[in-house]
Motif scaffolding. Sequence first.
Motif, PDB file in Angstrom:
ATOM      1  N   THR A 242       0.913  -1.060   0.000  1.00  0.00           N
ATOM      2  CA  THR A 242       0.000   0.000   0.000  1.00  0.00           C
ATOM      3  C   THR A 242       0.972   1.127   0.000  1.00  0.00           C
ATOM      4  OG1 THR A 242      -0.928  -1.258   1.733  1.00  0.00           O
ATOM      5  CG2 THR A 242      -2.191   0.540   0.963  1.00  0.00           C
ATOM      6  N   LEU A 243       0.982   1.866  -0.937  1.00  0.00           N
ATOM      7  CA  LEU A 243       2.016   2.842  -1.245  1.00  0.00           C
ATOM      8  C   LEU A 243       2.211   3.863  -0.152  1.00  0.00           C
ATOM      9  CD1 LEU A 243       3.691   4.443  -3.295  1.00  0.00           C
ATOM     10  CD2 LEU A 243       1.589   5.336  -4.137  1.00  0.00           C
ATOM     11  N   PRO A 244       3.501   4.139   0.194  1.00  0.00           N
ATOM     12  CA  PRO A 244       3.689   5.273   1.039  1.00  0.00           C
ATOM     13  C   PRO A 244       3.158   6.510   0.359  1.00  0.00           C
ATOM     14  CG  PRO A 244       5.726   4.089   0.793  1.00  0.00           C
ATOM     15  CD  PRO A 244       4.701   3.456  -0.089  1.00  0.00           C
ATOM     16  N   LEU A 245       3.211   6.536  -0.967  1.00  0.00           N
ATOM     17  CA  LEU A 245       2.692   7.678  -1.688  1.00  0.00           C
ATOM     18  C   LEU A 245       1.344   7.358  -2.316  1.00  0.00           C
ATOM     19  CD1 LEU A 245       5.936   8.875  -3.379  1.00  0.00           C
ATOM     20  CD2 LEU A 245       4.872   9.687  -1.316  1.00  0.00           C
ATOM     21  N   GLY A 246       0.694   6.304  -1.930  1.00  0.00           N
ATOM     22  CA  GLY A 246      -0.591   5.998  -2.525  1.00  0.00           C
ATOM     23  C   GLY A 246      -1.300   4.910  -1.781  1.00  0.00           C
TER      24      GLY A 246
ATOM     25  N   ALA B 277      -6.271  10.318  13.651  1.00  0.00           N
ATOM     26  CA  ALA B 277      -5.090   9.471  13.832  1.00  0.00           C
ATOM     27  C   ALA B 277      -3.859  10.349  13.922  1.00  0.00           C
ATOM     28  CB  ALA B 277      -4.974   8.486  12.669  1.00  0.00           C
ATOM     29  N   ARG B 278      -3.053  10.095  14.940  1.00  0.00           N
ATOM     30  CA  ARG B 278      -1.843  10.890  15.124  1.00  0.00           C
ATOM     31  C   ARG B 278      -0.620  10.054  14.779  1.00  0.00           C
ATOM     32  NH1 ARG B 278      -2.779  14.236  20.830  1.00  0.00           N
ATOM     33  NH2 ARG B 278      -4.671  15.346  20.162  1.00  0.00           N
TER      34      ARG B 278
ATOM     35  N   ALA C 151      13.026  -0.639   7.785  1.00  0.00           N
ATOM     36  CA  ALA C 151      12.081  -1.519   8.486  1.00  0.00           C
ATOM     37  C   ALA C 151      11.548  -0.870   9.755  1.00  0.00           C
ATOM     38  CB  ALA C 151      12.767  -2.838   8.819  1.00  0.00           C
ATOM     39  N   MET C 152      12.358  -0.047  10.428  1.00  0.00           N
ATOM     40  CA  MET C 152      11.919   0.570  11.688  1.00  0.00           C
ATOM     41  C   MET C 152      10.718   1.486  11.499  1.00  0.00           C
ATOM     42  SD  MET C 152      14.852   1.515  14.441  1.00  0.00           S
ATOM     43  CE  MET C 152      15.955   2.348  13.328  1.00  0.00           C
ATOM     44  N   VAL C 153      10.601   2.102  10.327  1.00  0.00           N
ATOM     45  CA  VAL C 153       9.427   2.946  10.087  1.00  0.00           C
ATOM     46  C   VAL C 153       8.160   2.119  10.244  1.00  0.00           C
ATOM     47  CG1 VAL C 153       8.225   4.388   8.407  1.00  0.00           C
ATOM     48  CG2 VAL C 153      10.716   4.482   8.558  1.00  0.00           C
ATOM     49  N   GLY C 154       8.129   0.946   9.622  1.00  0.00           N
ATOM     50  CA  GLY C 154       6.965   0.082   9.755  1.00  0.00           C
ATOM     51  C   GLY C 154       6.740  -0.405  11.169  1.00  0.00           C
ATOM     52  N   MET C 155       7.827  -0.552  11.949  1.00  0.00           N
ATOM     53  CA  MET C 155       7.716  -1.049  13.319  1.00  0.00           C
ATOM     54  C   MET C 155       7.109  -0.024  14.273  1.00  0.00           C
ATOM     55  SD  MET C 155      11.384  -2.988  13.646  1.00  0.00           S
ATOM     56  CE  MET C 155      11.858  -4.276  12.493  1.00  0.00           C
ATOM     57  N   LEU C 156       6.996   1.212  13.837  1.00  0.00           N
ATOM     58  CA  LEU C 156       6.374   2.233  14.681  1.00  0.00           C
ATOM     59  C   LEU C 156       4.863   2.033  14.787  1.00  0.00           C
ATOM     60  CD1 LEU C 156       8.237   5.443  13.419  1.00  0.00           C
ATOM     61  CD2 LEU C 156       8.748   4.084  15.457  1.00  0.00           C
TER      62      LEU C 156
ATOM     63  N   HIS D 290      -2.054  -3.275   9.128  1.00  0.00           N
ATOM     64  CA  HIS D 290      -3.099  -2.578   8.394  1.00  0.00           C
ATOM     65  C   HIS D 290      -3.308  -1.151   8.911  1.00  0.00           C
ATOM     66  CE1 HIS D 290      -4.004  -6.403   6.538  1.00  0.00           C
ATOM     67  NE2 HIS D 290      -4.204  -6.951   7.724  1.00  0.00           N
ATOM     68  N   ASP D 291      -2.423  -0.670   9.774  1.00  0.00           N
ATOM     69  CA  ASP D 291      -2.543   0.688  10.313  1.00  0.00           C
ATOM     70  C   ASP D 291      -2.526   1.691   9.161  1.00  0.00           C
ATOM     71  OD1 ASP D 291      -2.104   3.215  11.514  1.00  0.00           O
ATOM     72  OD2 ASP D 291      -1.195   2.251  13.258  1.00  0.00           O
ATOM     73  N   PRO D 292      -3.593   2.485   8.995  1.00  0.00           N
ATOM     74  CA  PRO D 292      -3.643   3.415   7.863  1.00  0.00           C
ATOM     75  C   PRO D 292      -2.603   4.516   7.927  1.00  0.00           C
ATOM     76  CG  PRO D 292      -5.467   3.819   9.376  1.00  0.00           C
ATOM     77  CD  PRO D 292      -4.803   2.555   9.833  1.00  0.00           C
ATOM     78  N   ARG D 293      -1.969   4.711   9.102  1.00  0.00           N
ATOM     79  CA  ARG D 293      -0.938   5.748   9.212  1.00  0.00           C
ATOM     80  C   ARG D 293       0.386   5.317   8.607  1.00  0.00           C
ATOM     81  NH1 ARG D 293      -0.259   6.534  15.326  1.00  0.00           N
ATOM     82  NH2 ARG D 293      -0.308   4.255  15.160  1.00  0.00           N
ATOM     83  N   ARG D 294       0.545   4.022   8.383  1.00  0.00           N
ATOM     84  CA  ARG D 294       1.818   3.489   7.906  1.00  0.00           C
ATOM     85  C   ARG D 294       2.223   4.116   6.565  1.00  0.00           C
ATOM     86  NH1 ARG D 294       4.351  -1.777   8.472  1.00  0.00           N
ATOM     87  NH2 ARG D 294       2.673  -2.287   9.893  1.00  0.00           N
TER      88      ARG D 294
END
Length: 496
Positions: A5-9, A18-19, A133-138, A143-147
């Motif tokens: 699911t695209l970081p840009l899309g 959502a924060r 990978a750490m970005v995703g681990m936050l 399925h978190d829509p903020r990812r």
Amino acid sequence: MNTTTLPLGASAAPAADARQPVAALAVIFLTEMWERFSYYGMRALLVLYLVNALGYPRGDALQLYGLYTGLVYITPLIGGMLADRWLGARLAAVVGAAIMMLGHFAMAFPSLLHLALGLLVVGNGFFKPNTTAMVGMLYESEHDPRRAAGYTYFYMGVNLGAFLAPFGAGTLGQLVGWHWGFASAGVGMAIGMVVLCLGQRWLGGAGLREGRGAVGWKDAPLVVALCVASVLLVLAVLAVAPWLGALWQPLPGAAKLLVGLALLGGCGWLALRQPGGQVQPLTRAEVGRVVAIGIVAFFVIFFWMGFEQAGGSLTLFADQQTDRQAFGWEIPASWFQAINPLGILLMAPLFAWAWQTLDRSRFALPDPAKQGLGMIVLGLGFVVMTIAQRRAEALGPVGPQWLAMVYLLNTIGELMLSPVGLSLVSHAAPRRLVGLLMGVWLMAIGVANYLAGALEGLLAGSGVPLYVFLLSSSMGAGVLLLVLTPLLQRMITRHD
């Protein structure tokens, strides 16, 4: 510039309330920004330094560039596995930053060229897959829509550093002295390492590896020392027995592929082993997702093989066949590499809006389809480059607008492919294999980087012009990926 699911899309926009974990994202953003400043500063100067300062023939300089940039993206396979298994992503990133800092400072001394490149290759293997990978681990849920938005910010940090690099390290290297440019890259990496170390408390548990077999922070200096010693040992062995270094080059492509697959299989087996020694098998759905990631990674080799001409043949075209005079002043050739990251920074919000709007409609595109279209757009850039090359050969140096148009099309293609791939790996990979599969994605970029440097030599005598080959390979791969998209999408979205 490199990366669903695209970081840009993303297919789902973040909820209004959502924060984002702003402080944690800022730490990773700034760390990656300074690391990319150091890497792209190095990339902007390396071929020019080899040709203009050290007297390397064009072919040898491009081959060394391809070997270096290829290994830089292949070692993350091992670094990602070591992080999954023992170090944790956060400690691995700090270790990698320290090793790369040493490598950039060593580049300031011509006699330490090969030691410096070795340190940069090893350090990047620890650093690159694990900060990504750490970005995703936050985010707790895959399925978190903020990812998706988090990866957008991360990717903009990557390109901010890449944009500043040609003006900082590139200008110092070409106009003041080569060693000043390389040393500035070392300073950038040092700042990135300091930011990561001081920002630990904001990262929470992201990237920490605990439990049996985990390596502690007190062991980090030992890991760095072992890595430096390993690079020195390899260089010493090659100096005593140079024939060992010549064994790889004449191997047929099939043999090289088997070596790579054996390395990949060994890392995968280690990553799946549990502390007690037993191997935890993948479910059928996980196998499908791993295979889908592998197939997409194979296809993107054709994209990056063309895109990474930026540091090789396109830089030499800027240096030797482009009229760079403007208002009585000559534009440094390295500055052209700033067009791509500037385009990313300006167009990323537009692409984010366009993808989200499209994905909310009945015309939503699966991630592999976006990537296939990105390859086709890259091919259009090489249509322009083919025309520019022919004009330069017939009429002499051409105007800078030709390269600017090529870089613009390359940038649009990158926005359709790279951040899509980063987020695809982050959310589709089995949790215990995120680091390894991020390494697989980067390994594909490494193979492409090596081919980007070696391609001109491989095509010599074939009668096929470089840019004609690249437009055909990128467009052909893009069309085939579009055909395979329905199958790949089913594999990615399947659950047991």
